[in-house]
Design an enzyme around this catalytic site. Structure first.
Site, PDB file in Angstrom:
ATOM      1  N   MET A 284       0.835  -1.210   0.000  1.00 18.05           N
ATOM      2  CA  MET A 284       0.000   0.000   0.000  1.00 18.05           C
ATOM      3  C   MET A 284       0.867   1.256   0.000  1.00 18.05           C
ATOM      4  SD  MET A 284      -3.434  -0.871   2.083  1.00 18.05           S
ATOM      5  CE  MET A 284      -2.787  -0.659   3.712  1.00 18.05           C
ATOM      6  N   GLY A 285       2.134   1.102  -0.395  1.00 21.60           N
ATOM      7  CA  GLY A 285       2.993   2.273  -0.514  1.00 21.60           C
ATOM      8  C   GLY A 285       3.559   2.732   0.821  1.00 21.60           C
TER       9      GLY A 285
ATOM     10  N   LEU B 154       6.733   3.123   1.303  1.00 21.08           N
ATOM     11  CA  LEU B 154       7.606   1.953   1.373  1.00 21.08           C
ATOM     12  C   LEU B 154       8.743   2.151   2.370  1.00 21.08           C
ATOM     13  CD1 LEU B 154       7.750   1.136  -2.449  1.00 21.08           C
ATOM     14  CD2 LEU B 154       6.213   0.203  -0.710  1.00 21.08           C
TER      15      LEU B 154
ATOM     16  N   HIS C 173       9.209  -3.518   3.202  1.00 17.55           N
ATOM     17  CA  HIS C 173       8.862  -3.720   1.791  1.00 17.55           C
ATOM     18  C   HIS C 173      10.114  -4.033   0.966  1.00 17.55           C
ATOM     19  CE1 HIS C 173       5.645  -0.794   3.190  1.00 17.55           C
ATOM     20  NE2 HIS C 173       4.921  -1.812   2.773  1.00 17.55           N
TER      21      HIS C 173
ATOM     22  N   ARG D 287       2.337   2.884   9.209  1.00 13.92           N
ATOM     23  CA  ARG D 287       1.593   3.649  10.225  1.00 13.92           C
ATOM     24  C   ARG D 287       2.509   4.262  11.288  1.00 13.92           C
ATOM     25  NH1 ARG D 287      -2.165  -0.374   8.973  1.00 13.92           N
ATOM     26  NH2 ARG D 287      -4.195   0.460   8.318  1.00 13.92           N
TER      27      ARG D 287
HETATM   28  P1  AMP Z   1       1.477  -2.835   3.513  1.00 11.95           P
HETATM   29  O1  AMP Z   1       2.033  -1.839   2.546  1.00 11.95           O
HETATM   30  O2  AMP Z   1       1.498  -2.370   4.940  1.00 11.95           O
HETATM   31  O3  AMP Z   1       0.149  -3.392   3.075  1.00 11.95           O
HETATM   32  O4  AMP Z   1       2.485  -4.054   3.502  1.00 11.95           O
HETATM   33  C1  AMP Z   1       2.822  -4.711   2.302  1.00 11.95           C
HETATM   34  C2  AMP Z   1       3.562  -5.964   2.632  1.00 11.95           C
HETATM   35  O5  AMP Z   1       4.736  -5.652   3.372  1.00 11.95           O
HETATM   36  C3  AMP Z   1       2.746  -6.928   3.502  1.00 11.95           C
HETATM   37  O6  AMP Z   1       2.957  -8.248   3.045  1.00 11.95           O
HETATM   38  C4  AMP Z   1       3.319  -6.714   4.872  1.00 11.95           C
HETATM   39  O7  AMP Z   1       3.200  -7.842   5.720  1.00 11.95           O
HETATM   40  C5  AMP Z   1       4.776  -6.446   4.526  1.00 11.95           C
HETATM   41  N1  AMP Z   1       5.425  -5.746   5.633  1.00 11.95           N
HETATM   42  C6  AMP Z   1       4.975  -4.636   6.255  1.00 11.95           C
HETATM   43  N2  AMP Z   1       5.800  -4.311   7.269  1.00 11.95           N
HETATM   44  C7  AMP Z   1       6.787  -5.255   7.284  1.00 11.95           C
HETATM   45  C8  AMP Z   1       7.945  -5.480   8.087  1.00 11.95           C
HETATM   46  N3  AMP Z   1       8.249  -4.668   9.100  1.00 11.95           N
HETATM   47  N4  AMP Z   1       8.719  -6.540   7.806  1.00 11.95           N
HETATM   48  C9  AMP Z   1       8.408  -7.386   6.783  1.00 11.95           C
HETATM   49  N5  AMP Z   1       7.340  -7.218   5.973  1.00 11.95           N
HETATM   50  C10 AMP Z   1       6.541  -6.165   6.221  1.00 11.95           C
END
Ligand code: AMP
Length: 294
Positions: free
Chosen positions: A42-43, A45, A49, A199
């Site tokens: 969801m960006g 990054l 990510h 967040r």
């Molecule tokens: P999001 O942009 O928050 O929807 O996350 C996209 C992907 O990145 C999802 O598969 C999350 O589980 C992964 N992700 C988010 N935060 C972390 C982190 N700290 N370590 C590893 N993967 C992450």
């Protein structure tokens, strides 16, 4: 540099190509070298990510990232509108990580007029985040099904930080016979243990330093388990006691659940997942710690 979609020839290696529509994405993928790895995001990054992108790149001939703040997975309208966004910065990160293709669509390209189909995953989507955020996992499963269908990747990469999300998506991919393997990647953390999350950008300085309690609390649960504690209630108690030491932390749930079904345990006599959701002011954070077999 990032190239916009244009009738010109394909961009040189090391340059991410950005596409906005379903048709552009499909066209860009028809001649892409296989295997393809996709990283849905969801960006906003961050290193979490990036680690998924690196794994995708290591495994794949073509790496695709998607950047889409999915309105259907937000159960609070304010969380959606306040979600941090910075596309230019995100595209630069994709470029640094050697992502070949970025799909960054507008909402109406993912959900065209008349859109009327929802993917609803069953039992695994009900506890924890599913209970706390009604409709959240239907929104996640629906957008991921669309992205899997559009990209047709051999593999898709998700973070252990959102442990239940990976379980929901893996279940969906099996049940709907989607030909994309779901790969789980380790959680990336700040030096104080806080899991990276988009967040985190919304935390005040005081909340940010208080948020390190999430990891301390999970490690307190793990330490109890390592000392031989097998009462799930006692492990939940150890986690909650650590959270209670941080006045800015408002715990929403603390769970010790079966690692396969996510049903709450009484005895930790099999692989388990310790997980929690905690609010700091208006920001809700989640994290987890797996406990292996006894
Ligand atoms: P999001 O942009 O928050 O929807 O996350 C996209 C992907 O990145 C999802 O598969 C999350 O589980 C992964 N992700 C988010 N935060 C972390 C982190 N700290 N370590 C590893 N993967 C992450």
């Amino acid at each position: 540099m990032v190239t916009r979609e244009s009738p010109a020839a394909a961009p040189p290696a090391g340059v991410s190509r950005i596409v906005r529509t379903r048709a552009e994405l499909r066209a860009a993928l028809t001649k892409a070298p296989r295997p393809v790895g996709v990283v849905p995001t969801m960006g906003w990054l961050h290193e979490g990510h990036r680690s998924l992108m690196r794994q995708a790149r290591a495994d794949s001939a073509t790496t695709v990232a998607t950047i889409f703040v999915n309105p259907r997975q937000f159960n609070e309208a304010s969380d959606y509108t306040r979600y941090p966004r910075n596309e230019a910065r995100d595209l630069a990160i994709c470029e640094e990580e050697g992502v070949d293709l970025v799909f960054a669509p507008p909402v109406e390209e993912v959900y065209p007029p008349g859109f009327d189909t929802v993917v609803a995953v069953g039992a695994i989507a009900r506890p924890l985040e599913g209970a706390a955020r009604p409709g959240h996992f239907d929104g996640v499963a629906t957008v991921v099904a669309i992205l899997f269908s559009l990209v047709g990747a051999e593999r898709a990469y998700f973070g252990q930080k959102d442990a239940q999300q990976v379980m929901v998506i893996r279940r969906m991919a099996i049940d709907l016979a989607l030909p994309t393997e779901v790969v789980t990647c380790a959680t990336v953390r700040e030096p104080d243990g806080l899991a990276l999350s988009s967040r985190n950008a919304r935390l005040s300085a005081a909340e940010r330093s208080a948020a390190a309690v999430l990891r301390r609390a999970l490690l307190a649960g793990r330490a109890a388990w390592e000392r031989g504690e097998r009462s799930a209630g006692a492990i939940r108690g150890a986690v909650s006691a650590e959270l209670a030491r941080e006045p800015l932390a408002q715990p929403e749930y603390v769970s010790v659940a079966d690692a396969t079904t996510l049903e709450e345990l009484e005895r930790v006599d099999r692989p388990a997942l310790v997980s929690l959701a905690v609010r700091f002011g208006g920001t809700r954070l989640i994290d987890n710690e797996p406990l292996p077999a006894a």
